[in-house]
Design a protein around this motif. Structure first.
Motif, PDB file in Angstrom:
ATOM      1  N   UNK A  74     -12.020   6.305  -8.397  1.00 55.71           N
ATOM      2  CA  UNK A  74     -11.739   5.141  -7.840  1.00 55.71           C
ATOM      3  C   UNK A  74     -12.768   5.106  -6.494  1.00 55.71           C
ATOM      4  N   UNK A  75     -12.857   3.839  -5.915  1.00 55.81           N
ATOM      5  CA  UNK A  75     -13.790   3.937  -4.706  1.00 55.81           C
ATOM      6  C   UNK A  75     -12.890   4.247  -3.315  1.00 55.81           C
ATOM      7  N   UNK A  76     -13.164   5.124  -2.645  1.00 58.37           N
ATOM      8  CA  UNK A  76     -12.597   5.556  -1.383  1.00 58.37           C
ATOM      9  C   UNK A  76     -12.470   4.296  -0.540  1.00 58.37           C
ATOM     10  N   UNK A  77     -11.190   4.312   0.198  1.00 55.11           N
ATOM     11  CA  UNK A  77     -10.879   3.253   1.015  1.00 55.11           C
ATOM     12  C   UNK A  77     -10.503   4.081   2.415  1.00 55.11           C
ATOM     13  N   UNK A  98      -2.267  -1.827   8.754  1.00 55.83           N
ATOM     14  CA  UNK A  98      -2.279  -3.244   9.349  1.00 55.83           C
ATOM     15  C   UNK A  98      -3.482  -3.841   8.566  1.00 55.83           C
ATOM     16  N   UNK A  99      -4.311  -3.148   7.880  1.00 56.05           N
ATOM     17  CA  UNK A  99      -5.498  -3.607   6.842  1.00 56.05           C
ATOM     18  C   UNK A  99      -5.095  -3.797   5.574  1.00 56.05           C
ATOM     19  N   UNK A 100      -3.845  -3.829   5.105  1.00 54.83           N
ATOM     20  CA  UNK A 100      -3.676  -3.912   3.694  1.00 54.83           C
ATOM     21  C   UNK A 100      -4.083  -5.164   2.939  1.00 54.83           C
ATOM     22  N   UNK A 101      -3.997  -6.281   3.722  1.00 52.99           N
ATOM     23  CA  UNK A 101      -4.575  -7.685   2.851  1.00 52.99           C
ATOM     24  C   UNK A 101      -5.845  -7.366   2.624  1.00 52.99           C
ATOM     25  N   UNK A 105      -7.854  -7.264  -1.532  1.00 53.63           N
ATOM     26  CA  UNK A 105      -9.141  -8.100  -2.023  1.00 53.63           C
ATOM     27  C   UNK A 105     -10.094  -7.161  -2.877  1.00 53.63           C
ATOM     28  N   UNK A 106     -10.168  -6.018  -2.579  1.00 54.10           N
ATOM     29  CA  UNK A 106     -11.199  -5.172  -2.851  1.00 54.10           C
ATOM     30  C   UNK A 106     -10.790  -4.971  -4.477  1.00 54.10           C
ATOM     31  N   UNK A 107      -9.449  -4.613  -5.032  1.00 49.04           N
ATOM     32  CA  UNK A 107      -9.284  -4.477  -6.199  1.00 49.04           C
ATOM     33  C   UNK A 107      -7.949  -3.797  -6.271  1.00 49.04           C
ATOM     34  N   UNK A 108      -7.413  -3.267  -7.257  1.00 47.81           N
ATOM     35  CA  UNK A 108      -6.129  -2.556  -7.565  1.00 47.81           C
ATOM     36  C   UNK A 108      -6.149  -1.211  -6.852  1.00 47.81           C
ATOM     37  N   UNK A 167      -7.472   4.452  -2.561  1.00 45.83           N
ATOM     38  CA  UNK A 167      -8.649   3.935  -2.994  1.00 45.83           C
ATOM     39  C   UNK A 167      -8.646   2.704  -4.073  1.00 45.83           C
ATOM     40  N   UNK A 168      -9.281   2.292  -4.608  1.00 44.70           N
ATOM     41  CA  UNK A 168      -9.304   1.237  -5.177  1.00 44.70           C
ATOM     42  C   UNK A 168     -10.134   0.993  -6.653  1.00 44.70           C
ATOM     43  N   UNK A 169      -9.637   0.334  -7.722  1.00 44.57           N
ATOM     44  CA  UNK A 169     -10.475   0.350  -8.790  1.00 44.57           C
ATOM     45  C   UNK A 169     -10.524  -1.262  -9.197  1.00 44.57           C
TER      46      UNK A 169
END
Length: 171
Positions: A74-77, A98-101, A105-108, A167-169
């Protein structure tokens, strides 16, 4: 392979960011924080026992997050290490960000945790309906949902450390 003993040794004497139930330090303009805090108060939770310490990249070697992201695909957030000292706990909660939204937008979104302390009596982590106890150092688990309710406590004799990763995928 990440050497978790070295990572713990690199942060154990650092102050990190202490998290305590002090409303003046929480963003109570975010209704989710207020809701969570109100639930603890309504339950008459012993707020003197609520305390954990978070360490963020910069407190520890930031390359760990990139290595871990590659390992799980996955990509690190964001990532952090949490520490619960003996006699302290993190009561039942979900992580509010606070930055969830922006992240959505980046992915799952995918959440992982790693037991980075060696197994020790009294080190407990609960997520959903699963209790993690006496886990082998380096045990990785993926959360069912990044928003799962969870709690941790340390009724042992040594600090309990957990590496946390979001992270996100794209799939």
């Amino acid at each position: 392979m990440i050497n978790w003993d070295n990572i713990i040794a690199s942060i154990v004497d650092k102050p990190g960011r202490s998290i305590i139930p002090d409303k003046s330090k929480w963003n109570t303009s975010n209704p989710a924080y207020k809701e969570l805090y109100t639930q603890w108060e309504s339950a008459n939770f012993n707020t003197d026992s609520i305390r954990w310490i978070n360490y963020y990249p910069g407190d520890f070697d930031e390359s760990i997050s990139n290595s871990f992201a590659e390992q799980v695909g996955v990509t690190h957030i964001r990532s952090w290490i949490s520490r619960i000292d003996p006699g302290c706990c993190t009561p039942w909660h979900w992580d509010i960000d606070d930055h969830e939204q922006e992240y959505l937008k980046l992915g799952r979104l995918r959440r992982f945790s790693v037991h980075i302390s060696k197994p020790a009596h009294g080190h407990v982590f609960i997520i959903g309906d699963k209790c993690h106890y006496m886990q082998k150092q380096g045990t990785v688990f993926e959360w069912d949902s990044y928003k799962d309710w969870h709690a941790g406590m340390n009724c042992g004799f040594s600090p309990k450390f957990l590496y946390n990763f979001l992270g996100y995928s794209r799939v």
